[in-house]
Scaffold this active site. Structure first.
Site, mmCIF file in Angstrom:
data_model
loop_
_atom_site.group_PDB
_atom_site.id
_atom_site.type_symbol
_atom_site.label_atom_id
_atom_site.label_comp_id
_atom_site.label_asym_id
_atom_site.label_seq_id
_atom_site.Cartn_x
_atom_site.Cartn_y
_atom_site.Cartn_z
ATOM 1 N N ASP A 16 -1.919 5.073 -2.679
ATOM 2 C CA ASP A 16 -3.347 5.389 -2.707
ATOM 3 C C ASP A 16 -3.580 6.824 -2.238
ATOM 4 O OD1 ASP A 16 -6.039 4.973 -3.060
ATOM 5 O OD2 ASP A 16 -6.332 3.949 -1.147
ATOM 6 N N GLY A 17 -4.646 7.421 -2.724
ATOM 7 C CA GLY A 17 -5.058 8.734 -2.221
ATOM 8 C C GLY A 17 -4.866 9.887 -3.193
ATOM 9 N N GLY A 19 -6.715 10.673 -5.746
ATOM 10 C CA GLY A 19 -8.022 11.276 -6.013
ATOM 11 C C GLY A 19 -8.460 12.174 -4.863
ATOM 12 N N ARG A 29 -9.090 14.884 -10.607
ATOM 13 C CA ARG A 29 -8.346 13.735 -10.077
ATOM 14 C C ARG A 29 -6.993 13.540 -10.762
ATOM 15 N NH1 ARG A 29 -10.884 9.851 -7.343
ATOM 16 N NH2 ARG A 29 -9.571 8.284 -8.294
ATOM 17 N N HIS A 33 -2.950 12.468 -9.684
ATOM 18 C CA HIS A 33 -2.041 11.474 -10.258
ATOM 19 C C HIS A 33 -0.734 12.130 -10.708
ATOM 20 C CE1 HIS A 33 -5.146 8.559 -9.883
ATOM 21 N NE2 HIS A 33 -5.914 9.027 -10.855
ATOM 22 N N SER A 61 -4.020 -1.259 -11.303
ATOM 23 C CA SER A 61 -4.568 -2.598 -11.053
ATOM 24 C C SER A 61 -5.502 -3.010 -12.192
ATOM 25 C CB SER A 61 -5.342 -2.606 -9.732
ATOM 26 O OG SER A 61 -6.535 -1.865 -9.886
ATOM 27 N N GLU A 63 -8.441 -3.787 -11.806
ATOM 28 C CA GLU A 63 -9.705 -3.110 -11.486
ATOM 29 C C GLU A 63 -9.707 -1.656 -11.979
ATOM 30 O OE1 GLU A 63 -7.930 -4.912 -9.190
ATOM 31 O OE2 GLU A 63 -9.255 -6.656 -9.286
ATOM 32 N N ARG A 67 -12.243 2.439 -14.331
ATOM 33 C CA ARG A 67 -12.407 3.879 -14.049
ATOM 34 C C ARG A 67 -12.856 4.604 -15.319
ATOM 35 N NH1 ARG A 67 -8.191 5.925 -9.454
ATOM 36 N NH2 ARG A 67 -8.641 4.213 -8.041
ATOM 37 N N LEU A 127 19.166 -0.640 -7.929
ATOM 38 C CA LEU A 127 17.767 -0.839 -7.541
ATOM 39 C C LEU A 127 16.952 -1.513 -8.647
ATOM 40 C CD1 LEU A 127 15.291 -0.166 -5.677
ATOM 41 C CD2 LEU A 127 15.124 1.992 -6.929
ATOM 42 N N ARG A 190 -6.640 -2.165 3.524
ATOM 43 C CA ARG A 190 -6.944 -3.188 2.514
ATOM 44 C C ARG A 190 -5.682 -3.574 1.768
ATOM 45 N NH1 ARG A 190 -11.581 0.000 1.370
ATOM 46 N NH2 ARG A 190 -10.478 1.212 -0.206
ATOM 47 N N GLU A 203 5.884 -7.228 6.801
ATOM 48 C CA GLU A 203 5.463 -6.253 7.801
ATOM 49 C C GLU A 203 4.624 -5.209 7.069
ATOM 50 O OE1 GLU A 203 6.133 -6.102 11.120
ATOM 51 O OE2 GLU A 203 7.019 -8.088 10.922
HETATM 52 C C1 FPP Z 1 -4.478 5.557 -6.240
HETATM 53 O O1 FPP Z 1 -5.107 6.782 -6.032
HETATM 54 C C2 FPP Z 1 -3.500 5.619 -7.282
HETATM 55 C C3 FPP Z 1 -3.626 5.049 -8.510
HETATM 56 C C4 FPP Z 1 -4.808 4.309 -8.934
HETATM 57 C C5 FPP Z 1 -2.571 5.136 -9.513
HETATM 58 C C6 FPP Z 1 -1.179 5.362 -9.029
HETATM 59 C C7 FPP Z 1 -0.511 6.154 -10.060
HETATM 60 C C8 FPP Z 1 0.425 7.096 -9.876
HETATM 61 C C9 FPP Z 1 1.010 7.408 -8.569
HETATM 62 C C10 FPP Z 1 0.938 7.916 -11.023
HETATM 63 C C11 FPP Z 1 1.468 7.180 -12.171
HETATM 64 C C12 FPP Z 1 2.418 6.104 -11.811
HETATM 65 C C13 FPP Z 1 3.707 6.032 -12.192
HETATM 66 C C14 FPP Z 1 4.521 4.851 -11.809
HETATM 67 C C15 FPP Z 1 4.340 7.086 -12.951
HETATM 68 P P1 FPP Z 1 -6.694 6.857 -6.177
HETATM 69 O O2 FPP Z 1 -6.984 7.479 -7.488
HETATM 70 O O3 FPP Z 1 -7.294 5.511 -5.974
HETATM 71 O O4 FPP Z 1 -7.032 7.799 -4.999
HETATM 72 P P2 FPP Z 1 -8.383 7.869 -4.173
HETATM 73 O O5 FPP Z 1 -8.549 6.554 -3.496
HETATM 74 O O6 FPP Z 1 -8.150 8.988 -3.233
HETATM 75 O O7 FPP Z 1 -9.473 8.171 -5.157
#
Ligand code: FPP
Length: 239
Positions: A16-17, A19, A29, A33, A61, A63, A67, A127, A190, A203
């Protein structure tokens, strides 16, 4: 990490994070990514080197479909690029890809890249990297319940025999151990509909670091801290 530290069999990560990382830099944003994808590469590599058997990443997700269309399309395109570009490295490093979620919802081209990488890496023994794609834990549980009910209604399964194992055997994760360790980046406390059944005894580590800034060193620190935690599974301490 030294060889006698306890290594988790299964690490699950809520990435997460992205954005917020971008916003802090006045960037789109999607840039977050993109940088997040680099972190994915680093963490996969570190997991393989350490010898962690299972790594599961929450990449998209159910959800997330809500977006803005441009962001969804950008994420899909990053995913496709990752699946295609990392194929050779997965083969070199004996990584077997796995995907959980409502995979049928993915655009055809992403689905094709995914299928190709799943097929190519199917024989690898190192892995096991699982991407959660269009994943929602409640939907996963509903689909398991539906399948169990269908079997019971058809006389294939005695309702009285349904156990925790029966439920676990009908989840997407049926071939994996439950996560020992769940990491969430960017400070949010969360679970966000991720592996609800499977994390019963995991954990949990939450770090304030935003996913694009998360790195190998911090990952190793968390793994070390995990190695020092005592897991009691509801029992009393033995010491
Ligand atoms: C959360 O950040 C991240 C996501 C919704 C997507 C995760 C995707 C990647 C790390 C890149 C693509 C994945 C792979 C496996 C190549 P957010 O957008 O919710 O951030 P925020 O909460 O700060 O807005």
């Amino acid at each position: 990490m030294s060889s006698n530290e306890r290594i988790p069999s299964h690490v699950a990560i809520i990435m997460d994070g992205n954005g917020r990382w971008a916003r802090k830099r006045m960037l789109n944003r999607v840039k977050g990514h993109e940088r997040g994808t680099e972190t994915v590469r680093a963490i996969v590599r570190a997991s393989r080197e350490i010898g962690i058997p299972f790594l599961t990443l929450y990449a998209f997700s159910t959800e997330n479909w809500a977006r803005p269309r441009t962001e969804v399309m950008a994420l899909m395109s990053l995913l496709k690029r990752f699946l295609t570009r990392e194929r050779a490295e997965m083969m070199e490093n004996d990584i077997r890809l796995n995907a959980i979620g409502d995979i049928d919802r993915l655009p055809d081209d992403v689905r094709a890249a995914l299928d190709e990488t799943l097929r190519t890496t199917a024989g690898n023994k190192g892995l096991r990297l699982t991407l959660s794609l269009s994943y929602g834990s409640r939907a996963e549980i509903v689909s398991a319940v539906r399948e169990i009910a269908r079997k019971a209604a058809g006389g294939e399964l005695d309702p009285a025999s349904i156990s925790e194992e029966t439920v676990a055997d009908h989840l997407y994760t049926r071939e994996m151990p439950d996560p020992d360790l769940l990491i969430r980046t960017s400070g949010e406390m969360r679970i966000s509909n991720f592996l609800l059944w499977q994390i019963a005894y995991s954990e949990i580590f939450v770090t304030d670091t935003l996913w694009p800034d998360f790195n190998r060193e911090e990952y190793l620190d968390i793994l070390r801290a995990y190695g020092l935690r005592e897991r009691r599974f509801g029992k009393v301490s033995e010491t």
